[in-house]
Design a protein around this motif. Sequence first.
Motif, PDB file in Angstrom:
ATOM      1  N   PRO A  53      -5.921 -47.320   1.237  1.00  0.00           N
ATOM      2  CA  PRO A  53      -5.033 -46.421   0.489  1.00  0.00           C
ATOM      3  C   PRO A  53      -3.649 -46.376   1.103  1.00  0.00           C
ATOM      4  CG  PRO A  53      -6.592 -45.167   1.801  1.00  0.00           C
ATOM      5  CD  PRO A  53      -7.015 -46.602   1.893  1.00  0.00           C
ATOM      6  N   ILE A  54      -2.644 -46.242   0.264  1.00  0.00           N
ATOM      7  CA  ILE A  54      -1.252 -46.172   0.725  1.00  0.00           C
ATOM      8  C   ILE A  54      -0.775 -44.730   0.629  1.00  0.00           C
ATOM      9  CG2 ILE A  54       1.116 -46.906   0.290  1.00  0.00           C
ATOM     10  CD1 ILE A  54       0.015 -49.466  -0.879  1.00  0.00           C
ATOM     11  N   ALA A  55      -0.376 -44.198   1.749  1.00  0.00           N
ATOM     12  CA  ALA A  55       0.144 -42.824   1.754  1.00  0.00           C
ATOM     13  C   ALA A  55       1.603 -42.797   2.184  1.00  0.00           C
ATOM     14  CB  ALA A  55      -0.678 -41.957   2.700  1.00  0.00           C
ATOM     15  N   GLY A  56       2.191 -43.948   2.369  1.00  0.00           N
ATOM     16  CA  GLY A  56       3.551 -43.999   2.883  1.00  0.00           C
ATOM     17  C   GLY A  56       3.547 -44.220   4.378  1.00  0.00           C
ATOM     18  N   HIS A  57       4.703 -44.477   4.927  1.00  0.00           N
ATOM     19  CA  HIS A  57       4.831 -44.710   6.362  1.00  0.00           C
ATOM     20  C   HIS A  57       4.579 -43.408   7.130  1.00  0.00           C
ATOM     21  CE1 HIS A  57       6.895 -45.578  10.184  1.00  0.00           C
ATOM     22  NE2 HIS A  57       6.564 -46.828   9.928  1.00  0.00           N
ATOM     23  N   PRO A  58       4.044 -43.499   8.372  1.00  0.00           N
ATOM     24  CA  PRO A  58       3.797 -42.280   9.156  1.00  0.00           C
ATOM     25  C   PRO A  58       5.025 -41.390   9.318  1.00  0.00           C
ATOM     26  CG  PRO A  58       2.695 -44.128  10.180  1.00  0.00           C
ATOM     27  CD  PRO A  58       3.508 -44.696   9.044  1.00  0.00           C
ATOM     28  N   GLN A  59       6.234 -41.973   9.210  1.00  0.00           N
ATOM     29  CA  GLN A  59       7.445 -41.153   9.296  1.00  0.00           C
ATOM     30  C   GLN A  59       7.446 -40.063   8.219  1.00  0.00           C
ATOM     31  OE1 GLN A  59      10.089 -41.274  11.613  1.00  0.00           O
ATOM     32  NE2 GLN A  59      10.478 -39.331  10.576  1.00  0.00           N
ATOM     33  N   CYS A  60       6.771 -40.328   7.121  1.00  0.00           N
ATOM     34  CA  CYS A  60       6.714 -39.355   6.025  1.00  0.00           C
ATOM     35  C   CYS A  60       6.023 -38.067   6.447  1.00  0.00           C
ATOM     36  CB  CYS A  60       5.995 -39.953   4.823  1.00  0.00           C
ATOM     37  SG  CYS A  60       6.792 -41.437   4.155  1.00  0.00           S
ATOM     38  N   MET A  61       5.193 -38.145   7.514  1.00  0.00           N
ATOM     39  CA  MET A  61       4.455 -36.975   7.980  1.00  0.00           C
ATOM     40  C   MET A  61       5.228 -36.185   9.027  1.00  0.00           C
ATOM     41  SD  MET A  61       1.759 -37.282   6.172  1.00  0.00           S
ATOM     42  CE  MET A  61       2.882 -38.004   4.953  1.00  0.00           C
ATOM     43  N   MET A  62       6.362 -36.696   9.441  1.00  0.00           N
ATOM     44  CA  MET A  62       7.160 -36.024  10.464  1.00  0.00           C
ATOM     45  C   MET A  62       8.061 -34.964   9.820  1.00  0.00           C
ATOM     46  SD  MET A  62       5.984 -37.601  13.031  1.00  0.00           S
ATOM     47  CE  MET A  62       5.242 -39.161  13.538  1.00  0.00           C
ATOM     48  N   PRO A  91      13.243 -49.249  -0.129  1.00  0.00           N
ATOM     49  CA  PRO A  91      12.017 -49.913   0.314  1.00  0.00           C
ATOM     50  C   PRO A  91      10.837 -49.516  -0.559  1.00  0.00           C
ATOM     51  CG  PRO A  91      12.459 -48.028   1.708  1.00  0.00           C
ATOM     52  CD  PRO A  91      13.633 -48.135   0.773  1.00  0.00           C
ATOM     53  N   SER A  92       9.763 -50.269  -0.457  1.00  0.00           N
ATOM     54  CA  SER A  92       8.539 -49.965  -1.183  1.00  0.00           C
ATOM     55  C   SER A  92       7.669 -49.014  -0.381  1.00  0.00           C
ATOM     56  CB  SER A  92       7.764 -51.251  -1.475  1.00  0.00           C
ATOM     57  OG  SER A  92       8.534 -52.143  -2.265  1.00  0.00           O
ATOM     58  N   LEU A  93       6.732 -48.396  -1.054  1.00  0.00           N
ATOM     59  CA  LEU A  93       5.814 -47.476  -0.404  1.00  0.00           C
ATOM     60  C   LEU A  93       4.980 -48.212   0.643  1.00  0.00           C
ATOM     61  CD1 LEU A  93       4.981 -44.464  -0.698  1.00  0.00           C
ATOM     62  CD2 LEU A  93       3.085 -45.259  -2.120  1.00  0.00           C
ATOM     63  N   GLY A  94       4.903 -47.642   1.816  1.00  0.00           N
ATOM     64  CA  GLY A  94       4.141 -48.251   2.901  1.00  0.00           C
ATOM     65  C   GLY A  94       4.968 -49.095   3.836  1.00  0.00           C
ATOM     66  N   GLU A  95       6.187 -49.460   3.430  1.00  0.00           N
ATOM     67  CA  GLU A  95       7.058 -50.262   4.301  1.00  0.00           C
ATOM     68  C   GLU A  95       7.703 -49.370   5.359  1.00  0.00           C
ATOM     69  OE1 GLU A  95       8.464 -53.787   1.179  1.00  0.00           O
ATOM     70  OE2 GLU A  95       9.897 -52.238   1.797  1.00  0.00           O
ATOM     71  N   PRO A  96       8.078 -49.944   6.490  1.00  0.00           N
ATOM     72  CA  PRO A  96       8.750 -49.157   7.531  1.00  0.00           C
ATOM     73  C   PRO A  96      10.144 -48.746   7.085  1.00  0.00           C
ATOM     74  CG  PRO A  96       8.766 -51.474   8.107  1.00  0.00           C
ATOM     75  CD  PRO A  96       7.890 -51.354   6.889  1.00  0.00           C
ATOM     76  N   VAL A 106      16.146 -45.430   5.345  1.00  0.00           N
ATOM     77  CA  VAL A 106      15.459 -44.828   4.205  1.00  0.00           C
ATOM     78  C   VAL A 106      14.017 -45.302   4.200  1.00  0.00           C
ATOM     79  CG1 VAL A 106      16.250 -46.670   2.667  1.00  0.00           C
ATOM     80  CG2 VAL A 106      15.491 -44.480   1.704  1.00  0.00           C
ATOM     81  N   VAL A 107      13.090 -44.391   3.865  1.00  0.00           N
ATOM     82  CA  VAL A 107      11.670 -44.719   3.815  1.00  0.00           C
ATOM     83  C   VAL A 107      11.066 -44.093   2.561  1.00  0.00           C
ATOM     84  CG1 VAL A 107      10.971 -42.710   5.202  1.00  0.00           C
ATOM     85  CG2 VAL A 107       9.515 -44.738   5.126  1.00  0.00           C
ATOM     86  N   ALA A 108      10.140 -44.826   1.936  1.00  0.00           N
ATOM     87  CA  ALA A 108       9.463 -44.341   0.735  1.00  0.00           C
ATOM     88  C   ALA A 108       8.209 -43.569   1.125  1.00  0.00           C
ATOM     89  CB  ALA A 108       9.102 -45.502  -0.174  1.00  0.00           C
ATOM     90  N   CYS A 109       7.984 -42.430   0.469  1.00  0.00           N
ATOM     91  CA  CYS A 109       6.834 -41.579   0.777  1.00  0.00           C
ATOM     92  C   CYS A 109       6.108 -41.198  -0.510  1.00  0.00           C
ATOM     93  CB  CYS A 109       7.291 -40.311   1.503  1.00  0.00           C
ATOM     94  SG  CYS A 109       8.209 -40.637   3.031  1.00  0.00           S
ATOM     95  N   LEU A 110       4.908 -40.670  -0.349  1.00  0.00           N
ATOM     96  CA  LEU A 110       4.095 -40.260  -1.491  1.00  0.00           C
ATOM     97  C   LEU A 110       3.814 -38.767  -1.385  1.00  0.00           C
ATOM     98  CD1 LEU A 110       2.651 -41.729  -3.889  1.00  0.00           C
ATOM     99  CD2 LEU A 110       0.570 -41.617  -2.514  1.00  0.00           C
ATOM    100  N   ASP A 111       4.119 -38.013  -2.459  1.00  0.00           N
ATOM    101  CA  ASP A 111       3.862 -36.578  -2.411  1.00  0.00           C
ATOM    102  C   ASP A 111       2.445 -36.265  -2.878  1.00  0.00           C
ATOM    103  OD1 ASP A 111       3.824 -36.685  -5.160  1.00  0.00           O
ATOM    104  OD2 ASP A 111       5.804 -35.774  -5.427  1.00  0.00           O
ATOM    105  N   GLU A 112       2.122 -34.985  -2.923  1.00  0.00           N
ATOM    106  CA  GLU A 112       0.758 -34.584  -3.266  1.00  0.00           C
ATOM    107  C   GLU A 112       0.380 -34.910  -4.707  1.00  0.00           C
ATOM    108  OE1 GLU A 112       3.606 -31.172  -3.787  1.00  0.00           O
ATOM    109  OE2 GLU A 112       3.162 -32.697  -2.272  1.00  0.00           O
ATOM    110  N   ASN A 113       1.377 -35.196  -5.525  1.00  0.00           N
ATOM    111  CA  ASN A 113       1.120 -35.584  -6.921  1.00  0.00           C
ATOM    112  C   ASN A 113       1.204 -37.098  -7.117  1.00  0.00           C
ATOM    113  OD1 ASN A 113       0.824 -32.874  -7.913  1.00  0.00           O
ATOM    114  ND2 ASN A 113       3.057 -32.646  -7.707  1.00  0.00           N
ATOM    115  N   TYR A 114       1.186 -37.829  -6.010  1.00  0.00           N
ATOM    116  CA  TYR A 114       1.259 -39.291  -6.007  1.00  0.00           C
ATOM    117  C   TYR A 114       2.574 -39.810  -6.580  1.00  0.00           C
ATOM    118  CZ  TYR A 114      -3.627 -37.955  -5.884  1.00  0.00           C
ATOM    119  OH  TYR A 114      -4.798 -37.313  -5.588  1.00  0.00           O
ATOM    120  N   GLN A 115       3.624 -39.010  -6.418  1.00  0.00           N
ATOM    121  CA  GLN A 115       4.950 -39.429  -6.848  1.00  0.00           C
ATOM    122  C   GLN A 115       5.750 -39.886  -5.636  1.00  0.00           C
ATOM    123  OE1 GLN A 115       5.790 -39.573 -10.181  1.00  0.00           O
ATOM    124  NE2 GLN A 115       3.633 -38.983 -10.431  1.00  0.00           N
TER     125      GLN A 115
END
Length: 323
Positions: free
Chosen positions: A169-178, A260-265, A291-300
């Motif tokens: 599963p792709i949730a975005g780069h770990p930076q998205c959780m910071m 960038p695409s989702l999951g890329e650094p 810039v980093v791509a992330c996924l929100d709780e609605n998968y947007q």
Amino acid sequence: MAYLPFFLLLCAFPISSTSPTLAESSTYTDTNTPTLSEAVRIIQVNAIQELNQNIVEQETLIKNKELKNVIETQKTELNTIPVLKNEISNQKMMIDKMKEEAKEKEKKISGLETKSKDIGVLVKFMRTVLNQNIIKAQTNGIRQVTNLENFIKMTGLPFNQDDAGNIIPIAGHPQCMMDYTTWTEDWRMVRYSTQPQAANHCDQAPASSINTGFTSGWHRFVFNGVDARIPTHAPASQYYQGYGQTCGTYGASWMDGSLPSLGEPPKDVTIKFSGGGQAEYSTKFRKPAKVVACLDENYQTFYLYHLVQVYQCNLAYCATTEF
């Protein structure tokens, strides 16, 4: 040194043919001829002097020999210096190599620690997403979820596949959780207009009537609950002639680079500022960004930007909800 026999020494003082007989000796005295006792004394003195001289010469020879031995020893020691230097050089090279190996190991350890933290953050996020989607699946009547792969396919959660074909599963780069800062001010929203808007905002610190208190770090733009992005192109010419024709600042930001695409650094990009009748007001105003791509709780998908304070006032970061 060899010594002459005593009788030869006596011959060194011959008796004159005219010397007096024993009978005459009591009445005749030659003042130039030493007596026997004097001759013996002279011989003894000379012998002692020669003996002392011989001792001195022997001592000198011994000292010279000792000095020669010392010199030879020192020469030998000097000859070993290049060997010692070579050994020291080799040891230094070994120490330098060990230091380099230690540095490489430190880098690997640091990388593993960072990777471990990233994985931990990602796992935590995935657990949250998984729990949310299980609730959604149950709400929608999907109760027979046998494994994660089926669950992902049913819910439409983005995923990749590894070399073994496993679903990841792709949730975005770990930076998205910071941690990051979210900006929601209405004046930051891009509204292209030929009429100037209020344009006295400036992304600098400390905060004041003009300065926003903006600090370097990760930022997100949300207007009225909708995620926004920094434009990836300069505004049209009719919108950057004066103050506030793009948003509530004189020099509005735009990003020179693709998203960038989702999951890329995080991707390195350059932020430029339009204004003064130019798509880029001045090259000195440019700022490096990520810039980093992330996924929100609605998968947007939404984007986080690593930004720094602007060069001068009045420049600011603006974003658009129109993609």
